[in-house]
Design a protein around this motif. Structure first.
Motif, short mmCIF file in Angstrom:
data_model
loop_
_atom_site.label_atom_id
_atom_site.label_comp_id
_atom_site.label_asym_id
_atom_site.label_seq_id
_atom_site.Cartn_x
_atom_site.Cartn_y
_atom_site.Cartn_z
N ARG A 136 0.99 -1.19 0.14
CA ARG A 136 -0.21 -0.15 0.03
C ARG A 136 0.78 1.19 0.13
O ARG A 136 0.38 2.14 -0.70
N TYR A 137 1.92 1.07 0.63
CA TYR A 137 3.11 2.23 0.58
C TYR A 137 3.45 2.59 -0.70
O TYR A 137 3.21 3.82 -0.85
N VAL A 138 3.85 1.57 -1.29
CA VAL A 138 4.52 1.86 -2.56
C VAL A 138 3.42 2.28 -3.57
O VAL A 138 3.55 3.14 -4.49
N ALA A 139 2.31 1.56 -3.54
CA ALA A 139 1.01 1.85 -4.51
C ALA A 139 0.71 3.48 -4.25
O ALA A 139 0.30 4.06 -5.27
N ILE A 140 0.69 3.98 -3.10
CA ILE A 140 0.15 5.21 -2.72
C ILE A 140 1.28 6.41 -2.93
O ILE A 140 1.05 7.41 -3.43
N CYS A 141 2.30 6.17 -2.42
CA CYS A 141 3.53 7.17 -2.40
C CYS A 141 4.32 7.09 -3.55
O CYS A 141 5.16 8.02 -3.79
N ASN A 142 4.58 5.83 -4.05
CA ASN A 142 5.37 5.84 -5.20
C ASN A 142 4.64 5.11 -6.41
O ASN A 142 5.07 4.06 -7.01
N PRO A 143 3.35 5.62 -6.97
CA PRO A 143 2.49 4.73 -7.85
C PRO A 143 3.09 4.61 -9.06
O PRO A 143 2.82 3.22 -9.62
N LEU A 144 4.23 5.29 -9.59
CA LEU A 144 4.71 4.90 -10.82
C LEU A 144 5.84 3.88 -10.74
O LEU A 144 6.16 3.05 -11.79
N ARG A 145 6.18 3.66 -9.35
CA ARG A 145 7.22 2.46 -9.50
C ARG A 145 6.35 1.15 -8.95
O ARG A 145 7.21 0.16 -8.56
N HIS A 146 4.95 1.23 -8.86
CA HIS A 146 4.51 -0.06 -7.98
C HIS A 146 4.67 -1.40 -8.66
O HIS A 146 5.12 -2.49 -8.35
N THR A 147 4.38 -1.15 -10.12
CA THR A 147 4.42 -2.41 -10.88
C THR A 147 6.02 -2.80 -10.96
O THR A 147 6.02 -4.03 -11.23
N SER A 148 6.89 -2.18 -11.02
CA SER A 148 8.30 -2.41 -11.00
C SER A 148 8.75 -3.05 -9.66
O SER A 148 9.78 -3.94 -9.85
N VAL A 149 8.44 -2.62 -8.71
CA VAL A 149 8.68 -2.72 -7.39
C VAL A 149 8.10 -4.19 -7.19
O VAL A 149 8.86 -5.04 -6.54
N LEU A 150 6.68 -4.17 -7.11
CA LEU A 150 5.89 -5.28 -6.41
C LEU A 150 5.77 -6.03 -7.63
O LEU A 150 4.55 -6.26 -8.06
N THR A 151 6.56 -6.75 -8.41
CA THR A 151 6.41 -7.87 -9.33
C THR A 151 6.03 -9.01 -8.48
O THR A 151 6.16 -9.39 -7.42
N LEU A 152 5.71 -10.15 -9.48
CA LEU A 152 5.26 -11.54 -8.79
C LEU A 152 6.33 -12.11 -8.07
O LEU A 152 6.10 -12.67 -6.88
N THR A 153 7.51 -12.11 -8.66
CA THR A 153 8.70 -12.42 -7.99
C THR A 153 8.88 -11.95 -6.81
O THR A 153 9.37 -12.45 -5.61
N ALA A 154 8.88 -10.30 -6.69
CA ALA A 154 9.08 -9.98 -5.25
C ALA A 154 7.89 -10.16 -4.25
O ALA A 154 8.23 -10.47 -2.75
N VAL A 155 6.63 -10.55 -4.78
CA VAL A 155 5.57 -10.91 -3.76
C VAL A 155 5.82 -12.37 -3.41
O VAL A 155 5.80 -12.54 -2.24
N ARG A 156 6.44 -13.12 -4.15
CA ARG A 156 6.76 -14.72 -3.76
C ARG A 156 8.11 -14.40 -2.60
O ARG A 156 7.86 -15.19 -1.67
N HIS A 157 8.93 -13.62 -2.94
CA HIS A 157 9.94 -13.36 -2.00
C HIS A 157 9.50 -12.96 -0.71
O HIS A 157 10.08 -13.24 0.32
N LEU A 158 8.69 -12.21 -0.63
CA LEU A 158 8.19 -11.53 0.60
C LEU A 158 7.44 -12.50 1.29
O LEU A 158 7.59 -12.69 2.58
N GLY A 159 6.60 -13.17 0.77
CA GLY A 159 5.76 -14.03 1.29
C GLY A 159 6.66 -15.39 1.81
O GLY A 159 6.62 -15.62 3.04
N LEU A 160 7.71 -15.69 1.05
CA LEU A 160 8.64 -16.77 1.45
C LEU A 160 9.50 -16.27 2.86
O LEU A 160 9.78 -16.89 3.59
N ALA A 161 9.82 -14.91 2.64
CA ALA A 161 10.72 -14.39 3.88
C ALA A 161 9.80 -14.18 5.06
O ALA A 161 10.19 -14.67 6.12
#
Length: 329
Positions: A136-161
């Motif tokens: 939510r922070y990235v989506a609202i505070c840095n919306p232009l970078r949201h799709t590049s930061v929160l990729t499917l791989t990043a989501v998997r890594h966060l869940g695994l972490a």
């Protein structure tokens, strides 16, 4: 000798060592003081468990079927649904077995496994809420970078972490009990499931290390995670207050409402249960146990409801499925 005599059983559940015992199993009391009401208590508890299972399975199915929901926030929601299924299933079947069949006995290994799953996945859930706050922070505070930061791989890594953190933090709890606390004053756990402190307080040996480790994990998970989530939302609100119109502010905050509700549903029951356990010395034991069970049941029940009500795409997909089912009949 009196304790050894009192708790020895024909099934050789214990080997006595002076006044202490080496258990091979424990006895869960269920809801102490309300034993005569167990069969009636099973009705609301079994109903809540059924609602939790159906609700979370429905959320998983809707997100899988609705391609518009294949976004980071909803992938995290899937993880949340799986965690809630594990948490509720770790405790409710045994509690219902106590209510229905008087199945109070639980083997030592099963008790430690239950303890691990409860505390581990509660820790993982807190980590997923933290990951969702970051989303939510990235989506609202840095919306232009949201799709590049929160990729499917990043989501998997966060869940695994979040999962690895839960395993690393909680894994030592049952190991420390096995290695450091072999002897117990009694095999009767005044609880409906194998909660860490409920088991440790029965031990004969020095429990300082176990107590300190448990408190340290509680601090690291609940306090630090909640502070990090609060900090992320402080930055989100600052960004939202800078938007030009009240409509834009409301619309932006609306994207966070489900997450905020889910966080409150998770942390408030834990806080109430912890404060009651810590300071409510005059509160009857059955109230403590009921609160401990509700804090494991309320999030699995309410999370699907919150997201179904607050998320337009989930709501529309559910209505479409219901209409299709009605028309086919």
């Amino acid at each position: 000798e009196l304790l050894s005599l009192r708790y020895s059983t024909p099934s050789n559940m214990f080997q006595s060592n002076n006044a202490c015992l080496v258990p091979t199993s424990f006895w869960l009391t269920g809801i102490p003081g309300l034993e005569s009401l167990h069969i009636w208590l099973s009705i609301p508890f079994s109903s809540m468990y059924l609602v939790a299972v159906v609700g979370n399975v429905t959320i998983l199915a809707v997100i899988k079927l609705e391609h518009r929901l294949h976004q980071p926030m909803y992938f995290f929601l899937c993880m949340l649904a799986i965690i809630d299924l594990v948490l509720s299933t770790s405790t409710m079947p045994k509690l219902l077995a106590i209510f229905w069949f008087d199945a109070h006995h639980i083997d030592l290994d099963a008790c430690l496994a239950q303890m691990f799953f409860i505390h581990c996945f509660a820790t993982v859930e807190s980590g997923i809420f933290l990951a969702m706050a970051f989303d939510r922070y990235v989506a609202i505070c840095n919306p232009l970078r949201h799709t590049s930061v929160l990729t499917l791989t990043a989501v998997r890594h966060l869940g695994l972490a979040a999962l690895l953190r839960g395993v690393l933090y909680i894994g030592p709890l049952p190991i420390m009990i096995l290695l450091r606390l072999p002897l117990y004053r009694t095999h009767i756990i005044t609880h409906s499931y194998c909660e860490h402190m409920a088991v440790v307080t029965l031990a004969c040996g020095d429990t300082t290390v176990n107590n300190l480790y448990g408190m340290g994990i509680g601090f690291l998970v609940l306090i630090l995670d909640s502070l990090a989530i609060t900090a992320s939302y402080a930055m989100i609100f600052r960004t939202v207050m800078g938007l030009a119109t009240p409509e834009a502010r409301l619309k932006t905050l609306g994207t966070c409402s489900s997450h905020i509700c889910a966080i409150l549903v998770f942390y408030i029951p834990i806080a109430v249960s912890s404060l009651t356990h810590r300071f409510g010395h005059h509160v009857p034991p059955h109230i403590h146990i009921l609160l401990a069970n509700f804090y494991l049941l309320i999030p699995p029940i309410l999370n699907p409801v919150v997201y179904a009500v607050r998320t337009k795409q989930i709501r529309e997909r559910l209505l479409h499925i219901l209409k299709s089912g009605a028309q086919s009949k």
